[in-house]
Design a protein around this motif. Sequence first.
Motif, PDB file in Angstrom:
ATOM      1  N   ARG A  33     -31.413 -16.795 155.556  1.00  0.00           N
ATOM      2  CA  ARG A  33     -31.741 -18.166 155.932  1.00  0.00           C
ATOM      3  C   ARG A  33     -32.663 -18.829 154.901  1.00  0.00           C
ATOM      4  O   ARG A  33     -33.554 -19.607 155.245  1.00  0.00           O
ATOM      5  CB  ARG A  33     -32.373 -18.206 157.321  1.00  0.00           C
ATOM      6  CG  ARG A  33     -31.469 -17.602 158.387  1.00  0.00           C
ATOM      7  CD  ARG A  33     -31.936 -17.907 159.788  1.00  0.00           C
ATOM      8  NE  ARG A  33     -31.028 -17.279 160.750  1.00  0.00           N
ATOM      9  CZ  ARG A  33     -29.858 -17.780 161.139  1.00  0.00           C
ATOM     10  NH1 ARG A  33     -29.448 -18.921 160.628  1.00  0.00           N
ATOM     11  NH2 ARG A  33     -29.109 -17.137 162.013  1.00  0.00           N
ATOM     12  N   CYS A  34     -32.424 -18.483 153.639  1.00  0.00           N
ATOM     13  CA  CYS A  34     -33.234 -19.074 152.571  1.00  0.00           C
ATOM     14  C   CYS A  34     -32.816 -20.508 152.276  1.00  0.00           C
ATOM     15  O   CYS A  34     -33.584 -21.284 151.715  1.00  0.00           O
ATOM     16  CB  CYS A  34     -33.134 -18.234 151.302  1.00  0.00           C
ATOM     17  SG  CYS A  34     -31.465 -18.136 150.618  1.00  0.00           S
ATOM     18  N   GLY A  35     -31.570 -20.840 152.619  1.00  0.00           N
ATOM     19  CA  GLY A  35     -31.085 -22.204 152.401  1.00  0.00           C
ATOM     20  C   GLY A  35     -30.652 -22.503 150.991  1.00  0.00           C
ATOM     21  O   GLY A  35     -30.245 -23.630 150.688  1.00  0.00           O
ATOM     22  N   LEU A  36     -30.722 -21.518 150.095  1.00  0.00           N
ATOM     23  CA  LEU A  36     -30.351 -21.773 148.704  1.00  0.00           C
ATOM     24  C   LEU A  36     -28.880 -22.166 148.576  1.00  0.00           C
ATOM     25  O   LEU A  36     -28.528 -23.064 147.814  1.00  0.00           O
ATOM     26  CB  LEU A  36     -30.655 -20.547 147.849  1.00  0.00           C
ATOM     27  CG  LEU A  36     -32.126 -20.232 147.630  1.00  0.00           C
ATOM     28  CD1 LEU A  36     -32.282 -18.950 146.826  1.00  0.00           C
ATOM     29  CD2 LEU A  36     -32.825 -21.388 146.933  1.00  0.00           C
ATOM     30  N   CYS A  37     -28.015 -21.496 149.310  1.00  0.00           N
ATOM     31  CA  CYS A  37     -26.589 -21.811 149.224  1.00  0.00           C
ATOM     32  C   CYS A  37     -26.304 -23.197 149.776  1.00  0.00           C
ATOM     33  O   CYS A  37     -25.449 -23.933 149.263  1.00  0.00           O
ATOM     34  CB  CYS A  37     -25.756 -20.764 149.958  1.00  0.00           C
ATOM     35  SG  CYS A  37     -26.003 -20.717 151.749  1.00  0.00           S
ATOM     36  N   VAL A  38     -27.019 -23.579 150.822  1.00  0.00           N
ATOM     37  CA  VAL A  38     -26.807 -24.894 151.437  1.00  0.00           C
ATOM     38  C   VAL A  38     -27.123 -26.004 150.448  1.00  0.00           C
ATOM     39  O   VAL A  38     -26.376 -26.980 150.313  1.00  0.00           O
ATOM     40  CB  VAL A  38     -27.674 -25.035 152.705  1.00  0.00           C
ATOM     41  CG1 VAL A  38     -27.577 -26.447 153.278  1.00  0.00           C
ATOM     42  CG2 VAL A  38     -27.240 -24.016 153.755  1.00  0.00           C
ATOM     43  N   SER A  39     -28.206 -25.858 149.720  1.00  0.00           N
ATOM     44  CA  SER A  39     -28.617 -26.901 148.777  1.00  0.00           C
ATOM     45  C   SER A  39     -27.653 -27.033 147.602  1.00  0.00           C
ATOM     46  O   SER A  39     -27.613 -28.078 146.949  1.00  0.00           O
ATOM     47  CB  SER A  39     -30.026 -26.613 148.266  1.00  0.00           C
ATOM     48  OG  SER A  39     -30.056 -25.419 147.489  1.00  0.00           O
ATOM     49  N   GLN A  40     -26.870 -25.996 147.322  1.00  0.00           N
ATOM     50  CA  GLN A  40     -25.936 -26.017 146.196  1.00  0.00           C
ATOM     51  C   GLN A  40     -24.530 -26.448 146.596  1.00  0.00           C
ATOM     52  O   GLN A  40     -23.693 -26.704 145.734  1.00  0.00           O
ATOM     53  CB  GLN A  40     -25.863 -24.624 145.560  1.00  0.00           C
ATOM     54  CG  GLN A  40     -27.162 -24.123 144.963  1.00  0.00           C
ATOM     55  CD  GLN A  40     -27.632 -24.970 143.807  1.00  0.00           C
ATOM     56  OE1 GLN A  40     -26.903 -25.182 142.847  1.00  0.00           O
ATOM     57  NE2 GLN A  40     -28.854 -25.469 143.888  1.00  0.00           N
ATOM     58  N   CYS A  41     -24.247 -26.520 147.886  1.00  0.00           N
ATOM     59  CA  CYS A  41     -22.875 -26.729 148.360  1.00  0.00           C
ATOM     60  C   CYS A  41     -22.472 -28.202 148.310  1.00  0.00           C
ATOM     61  O   CYS A  41     -23.132 -29.055 148.914  1.00  0.00           O
ATOM     62  CB  CYS A  41     -22.753 -26.207 149.788  1.00  0.00           C
ATOM     63  SG  CYS A  41     -21.106 -26.425 150.494  1.00  0.00           S
ATOM     64  N   PRO A  42     -21.372 -28.539 147.634  1.00  0.00           N
ATOM     65  CA  PRO A  42     -20.966 -29.945 147.524  1.00  0.00           C
ATOM     66  C   PRO A  42     -20.533 -30.563 148.849  1.00  0.00           C
ATOM     67  O   PRO A  42     -20.804 -31.740 149.090  1.00  0.00           O
ATOM     68  CB  PRO A  42     -19.814 -29.918 146.514  1.00  0.00           C
ATOM     69  CG  PRO A  42     -19.332 -28.513 146.504  1.00  0.00           C
ATOM     70  CD  PRO A  42     -20.519 -27.661 146.808  1.00  0.00           C
ATOM     71  N   THR A  43     -19.880 -29.793 149.721  1.00  0.00           N
ATOM     72  CA  THR A  43     -19.469 -30.404 150.987  1.00  0.00           C
ATOM     73  C   THR A  43     -20.656 -30.601 151.921  1.00  0.00           C
ATOM     74  O   THR A  43     -20.678 -31.554 152.713  1.00  0.00           O
ATOM     75  CB  THR A  43     -18.380 -29.568 151.685  1.00  0.00           C
ATOM     76  OG1 THR A  43     -18.814 -28.203 151.812  1.00  0.00           O
ATOM     77  CG2 THR A  43     -17.082 -29.618 150.908  1.00  0.00           C
ATOM     78  N   TYR A  44     -21.644 -29.724 151.860  1.00  0.00           N
ATOM     79  CA  TYR A  44     -22.864 -29.979 152.629  1.00  0.00           C
ATOM     80  C   TYR A  44     -23.546 -31.242 152.100  1.00  0.00           C
ATOM     81  O   TYR A  44     -24.079 -32.042 152.867  1.00  0.00           O
ATOM     82  CB  TYR A  44     -23.830 -28.800 152.558  1.00  0.00           C
ATOM     83  CG  TYR A  44     -25.070 -29.043 153.384  1.00  0.00           C
ATOM     84  CD1 TYR A  44     -25.065 -28.820 154.755  1.00  0.00           C
ATOM     85  CD2 TYR A  44     -26.235 -29.539 152.795  1.00  0.00           C
ATOM     86  CE1 TYR A  44     -26.195 -29.084 155.535  1.00  0.00           C
ATOM     87  CE2 TYR A  44     -27.362 -29.806 153.565  1.00  0.00           C
ATOM     88  CZ  TYR A  44     -27.337 -29.582 154.930  1.00  0.00           C
ATOM     89  OH  TYR A  44     -28.439 -29.856 155.683  1.00  0.00           O
ATOM     90  N   HIS A  45     -23.502 -31.426 150.789  1.00  0.00           N
ATOM     91  CA  HIS A  45     -24.071 -32.622 150.178  1.00  0.00           C
ATOM     92  C   HIS A  45     -23.394 -33.874 150.739  1.00  0.00           C
ATOM     93  O   HIS A  45     -24.056 -34.899 150.948  1.00  0.00           O
ATOM     94  CB  HIS A  45     -23.890 -32.557 148.662  1.00  0.00           C
ATOM     95  CG  HIS A  45     -24.573 -33.650 147.910  1.00  0.00           C
ATOM     96  ND1 HIS A  45     -25.884 -33.578 147.500  1.00  0.00           N
ATOM     97  CD2 HIS A  45     -24.123 -34.863 147.500  1.00  0.00           C
ATOM     98  CE1 HIS A  45     -26.221 -34.691 146.866  1.00  0.00           C
ATOM     99  NE2 HIS A  45     -25.169 -35.488 146.849  1.00  0.00           N
TER     100      HIS A  45
END
Length: 425
Positions: A33-45
């Motif tokens: 749950r570090c959130g690193l992948c979320v911040s890099q994801c284009p669809t989350y963006h």
Amino acid sequence: MFDYFESEDTVDSIDSMQNSGGLYLPDAAECMRCGLCVSQCPTYHLFQTYEESPRGRVRTLDKILLNDPAIDADELTHLNNCLQCLACETVCPSQVAYGRLFDEAQARLSEGLKLSILARLAFTVIEIKNLRRALLPLIRVYIRTGLQSLIRRSGILDRLNLAAADDLATVPELTKLEAYYPTQLPRQGKVGLFTGCLTEHFDRASLNAAITLLNGIGYDVIVPSEQTCCGAIHQHNGQQAKAQLFADQNQLVFNGLEVDAVVFTATGCGAMLNEYAQDDQAGLLFQSRLFDINDFLLQHWPEQQVMKPADLTVAVHEPCSQRNVLKNQAAVYDLLEKIPGLSVQALPDNHLCCGSAGSYMLTHPANANRLKALKLDSIAQAKPDVVVSANFGCALHLNAGLSEASVKVVHPLMLLANQLALSQQ
């Protein structure tokens, strides 16, 4: 990705899945749950929702690969919204093999399910080289005669879900590349050039630039006609058996050449070529001679080579396949430094996918165009004279959003070849 299902009702027919065959997939409780992948994801963006993040998709992959109940239509939609840019892999502390897991899940989902008509047609055109070549004159006539404008006004492209493909259409080169391009300099060696399924006819300028540069540093170039598609489109859309056939054919063809290296110009193809199995002699030989052309040119660039100066500002677009898979984007910057006078800068927000993503720009045009708009804003912010990208698909996608008066996206090889040619005049 290609849409596999004729209707959402077919999702219910997905049988329970077997164990993932040794691929590492963490339980949801293992997520840091570090959130690193979320911040890099284009669809989350784009959507700012958990379901459109890598963490959300891992839960769906968990269902598919670890024998949980069938996924529902919403889960499938969010999964297929993934661009497979693999930015999440580069920052994951647990080193989850997201790309491999995703491909495996797509293969499971495709078992026994009916492809849409457009998907079947697309796969067939990729698979049959003679069919592609037969279509090239028709595409040329379609664009050059004004028929394209007429068809666009009719609205039929929207009804057939072909508008996105039509927006990307460019005039193809009809002639084949020669089989052999000898250098006129003292010969340093010989290389095989991988062209893939589309670049020979739709990105001829980049391939010509590659040949010019390789000949210009003393290497003969062989272009074997028996080579085929790299297999990436099939691999990432669940058609892994066909992708393996492409891999076997390319290994057979290039391993049979007496060359010092096999080079590729498109990083999307290169990412797939680098994933070919190395569990036998054929695979080991192929991988031992495989090079991104940027790396090969850097390693063999003559110290005495003089390049014509160019007073240009160049913005470097880093394709996801290069940045997140090959991880050799620095080679482009180092090569461009060979040209005196260039001002070279990284395009802002290079970590964010441009939306091309193989077939994604065709199957998910709304998402792809939103990402493209962000990238075009980055280009406007940078105000370069030219943008370079080492991936054909990215350049095609971005150029479709630029007006004729705007800066264009070209392969870095084209700048290098042009300045090399000018230096020799």
